[in-house]
Write a protein that holds these residues in place. Sequence first.
Motif, PDB file in Angstrom:
ATOM      1  N   LEU A  87       0.789  -1.164  -0.017  1.00  0.00           N
ATOM      2  CA  LEU A  87      -0.106   0.161   0.056  1.00  0.00           C
ATOM      3  C   LEU A  87       1.014   1.384  -0.037  1.00  0.00           C
ATOM      4  O   LEU A  87       0.222   2.470  -0.286  1.00  0.00           O
ATOM      5  CB  LEU A  87      -0.988   0.195   1.216  1.00  0.00           C
ATOM      6  CG  LEU A  87      -2.054  -1.243   1.432  1.00  0.00           C
ATOM      7  CD1 LEU A  87      -2.628  -1.061   2.795  1.00  0.00           C
ATOM      8  CD2 LEU A  87      -3.007  -1.145   0.050  1.00  0.00           C
ATOM      9  N   PHE A  88       2.005   1.159   0.226  1.00  0.00           N
ATOM     10  CA  PHE A  88       3.089   2.438   0.351  1.00  0.00           C
ATOM     11  C   PHE A  88       4.380   2.003  -0.016  1.00  0.00           C
ATOM     12  O   PHE A  88       4.846   0.808  -0.103  1.00  0.00           O
ATOM     13  CB  PHE A  88       3.096   2.712   1.962  1.00  0.00           C
ATOM     14  CG  PHE A  88       1.872   2.992   2.413  1.00  0.00           C
ATOM     15  CD1 PHE A  88       1.131   4.322   2.300  1.00  0.00           C
ATOM     16  CD2 PHE A  88       1.181   2.017   3.388  1.00  0.00           C
ATOM     17  CE1 PHE A  88      -0.084   4.512   2.724  1.00  0.00           C
ATOM     18  CE2 PHE A  88       0.093   2.263   4.009  1.00  0.00           C
ATOM     19  CZ  PHE A  88      -0.525   3.521   3.699  1.00  0.00           C
ATOM     20  N   ARG A  89       5.145   2.850  -0.307  1.00  0.00           N
ATOM     21  CA  ARG A  89       6.622   2.665  -0.826  1.00  0.00           C
ATOM     22  C   ARG A  89       7.267   3.710  -0.087  1.00  0.00           C
ATOM     23  O   ARG A  89       6.911   4.924   0.325  1.00  0.00           O
ATOM     24  CB  ARG A  89       6.782   2.870  -2.208  1.00  0.00           C
ATOM     25  CG  ARG A  89       6.532   4.353  -2.970  1.00  0.00           C
ATOM     26  CD  ARG A  89       6.933   4.381  -4.238  1.00  0.00           C
ATOM     27  NE  ARG A  89       6.812   5.669  -4.804  1.00  0.00           N
ATOM     28  CZ  ARG A  89       5.723   6.286  -5.175  1.00  0.00           C
ATOM     29  NH1 ARG A  89       4.457   5.680  -5.496  1.00  0.00           N
ATOM     30  NH2 ARG A  89       5.579   7.408  -5.814  1.00  0.00           N
ATOM     31  N   HIS A  90       8.661   3.305   0.137  1.00  0.00           N
ATOM     32  CA  HIS A  90       9.456   4.482   1.053  1.00  0.00           C
ATOM     33  C   HIS A  90      10.199   5.096   0.297  1.00  0.00           C
ATOM     34  O   HIS A  90      10.931   4.591  -0.752  1.00  0.00           O
ATOM     35  CB  HIS A  90      10.377   3.373   1.850  1.00  0.00           C
ATOM     36  CG  HIS A  90       9.676   2.671   2.937  1.00  0.00           C
ATOM     37  ND1 HIS A  90       9.444   3.263   4.250  1.00  0.00           N
ATOM     38  CD2 HIS A  90       9.060   1.382   2.993  1.00  0.00           C
ATOM     39  CE1 HIS A  90       8.668   2.507   5.214  1.00  0.00           C
ATOM     40  NE2 HIS A  90       8.577   1.199   4.287  1.00  0.00           N
ATOM     41  N   GLU A  91      10.065   6.428   0.398  1.00  0.00           N
ATOM     42  CA  GLU A  91      11.062   7.471  -0.185  1.00  0.00           C
ATOM     43  C   GLU A  91      11.648   8.072   0.937  1.00  0.00           C
ATOM     44  O   GLU A  91      11.255   8.930   1.723  1.00  0.00           O
ATOM     45  CB  GLU A  91      10.366   8.634  -0.866  1.00  0.00           C
ATOM     46  CG  GLU A  91       9.693   7.789  -2.157  1.00  0.00           C
ATOM     47  CD  GLU A  91       9.150   9.023  -3.281  1.00  0.00           C
ATOM     48  OE1 GLU A  91       9.251  10.231  -2.623  1.00  0.00           O
ATOM     49  OE2 GLU A  91       8.490   8.732  -4.250  1.00  0.00           O
ATOM     50  N   GLY A  92      13.011   7.716   1.317  1.00  0.00           N
ATOM     51  CA  GLY A  92      13.564   8.038   2.515  1.00  0.00           C
ATOM     52  C   GLY A  92      12.836   7.768   3.751  1.00  0.00           C
ATOM     53  O   GLY A  92      12.564   6.444   3.976  1.00  0.00           O
TER      54      GLY A  92
ATOM     55  N   ASN B  81       9.898   8.847   4.522  1.00  0.00           N
ATOM     56  CA  ASN B  81       8.503   9.067   3.970  1.00  0.00           C
ATOM     57  C   ASN B  81       7.936   7.784   3.517  1.00  0.00           C
ATOM     58  O   ASN B  81       8.309   7.006   2.628  1.00  0.00           O
ATOM     59  CB  ASN B  81       8.440  10.126   3.163  1.00  0.00           C
ATOM     60  CG  ASN B  81       8.962  11.465   3.735  1.00  0.00           C
ATOM     61  OD1 ASN B  81       8.742  11.918   4.839  1.00  0.00           O
ATOM     62  ND2 ASN B  81       9.638  12.201   2.902  1.00  0.00           N
ATOM     63  N   LEU B  82       6.542   7.714   3.957  1.00  0.00           N
ATOM     64  CA  LEU B  82       5.752   6.866   3.322  1.00  0.00           C
ATOM     65  C   LEU B  82       4.789   7.181   2.237  1.00  0.00           C
ATOM     66  O   LEU B  82       4.006   8.215   2.542  1.00  0.00           O
ATOM     67  CB  LEU B  82       4.808   6.043   4.444  1.00  0.00           C
ATOM     68  CG  LEU B  82       5.250   4.875   5.299  1.00  0.00           C
ATOM     69  CD1 LEU B  82       4.374   4.579   6.286  1.00  0.00           C
ATOM     70  CD2 LEU B  82       6.117   3.873   4.639  1.00  0.00           C
TER      71      LEU B  82
END
Length: 305
Positions: free
Chosen positions: A55-60, A62-63
């Motif tokens: 449902l989410f991907r990580h960017e640093g 942040n979700l």
Amino acid sequence: MRIRIGEEITFRKLEALLAFMESGNLAKAAEILDTSTVSVHRALHSLEEGTSCALFRHEGRNLIPTDAAHVLADTAREVLKTMADGIRATREAAGFSADHLKIGSLYSLTVQTVPKVVIGLKLRRPELQTELVLGSNADLLQKLKQGSIDAALMAVPEPDPEIESIPLFEDDIFFAAPADSPYASMPAVDLRACRDEPFVSLSEGFVTYSGFVEAFRIAEFTPNVVMKVGDIFSLMNLVGGGIGYTLLPGRVKGVYSRNVAFVPLAGEYDIKQTIAMNFLRRRERDPNLLALAAACRMAMRDADE
């Protein structure tokens, strides 16, 4: 085919998803839900396990919500709204938190108590529509158990696991006689001296009738009851008209004070009525009944001042 949803999907977790999607970060979502960021993160991760997709991907740190998260959020809004509407409709069907409240009352309480209580209730919940249902203690208790009324202002009934009672005040029972009767000037009346007098009474089921029966049990004789009536005001008219004597609660003293004298009973006839707000115990957290209880207490407090 029966649809089964995994135990990982709960309303609380869907609320966490919506809070996160609308606020944009874990800290604000936790603040909205009055919980910790760790709890919100766990809820989101659990939803991923329950849906078996990311449902989410990580960017640093942040979700970032995926398209799948947006789809689930849209569904969650519909599901939570439907459930909230369903719960509200269910409670209203059962008489909980509806915009209408049926209050049962003894006739005698309409003199002072009921008007004060209704005014107090209107101040607390002005949108609430109230309906008054009058009857005897037995009638009101039956209606309360059947759900025909929401609460009953009446004497405390016999102990019953279904009924919760909030005592409001205690009332003394008096000997009632025509104002020009020889008994009217007495400091107290011993019922044994009235063995040959005519009496009038309420019908069975009224708490005042129960007190009437108890008093003559103490006096050890059966009174000559020439007439029975179904409300206390008719009873007082009969006394004032000289048809017979009776026993009445002190709360109706001021109604026919010119025609009816209220004389204390002799000390051995220590008969009292405890008036209470009565309701079904399973409804003790109903906001409308809580407001009614507060209005009752305020009315009693004002009456004591």
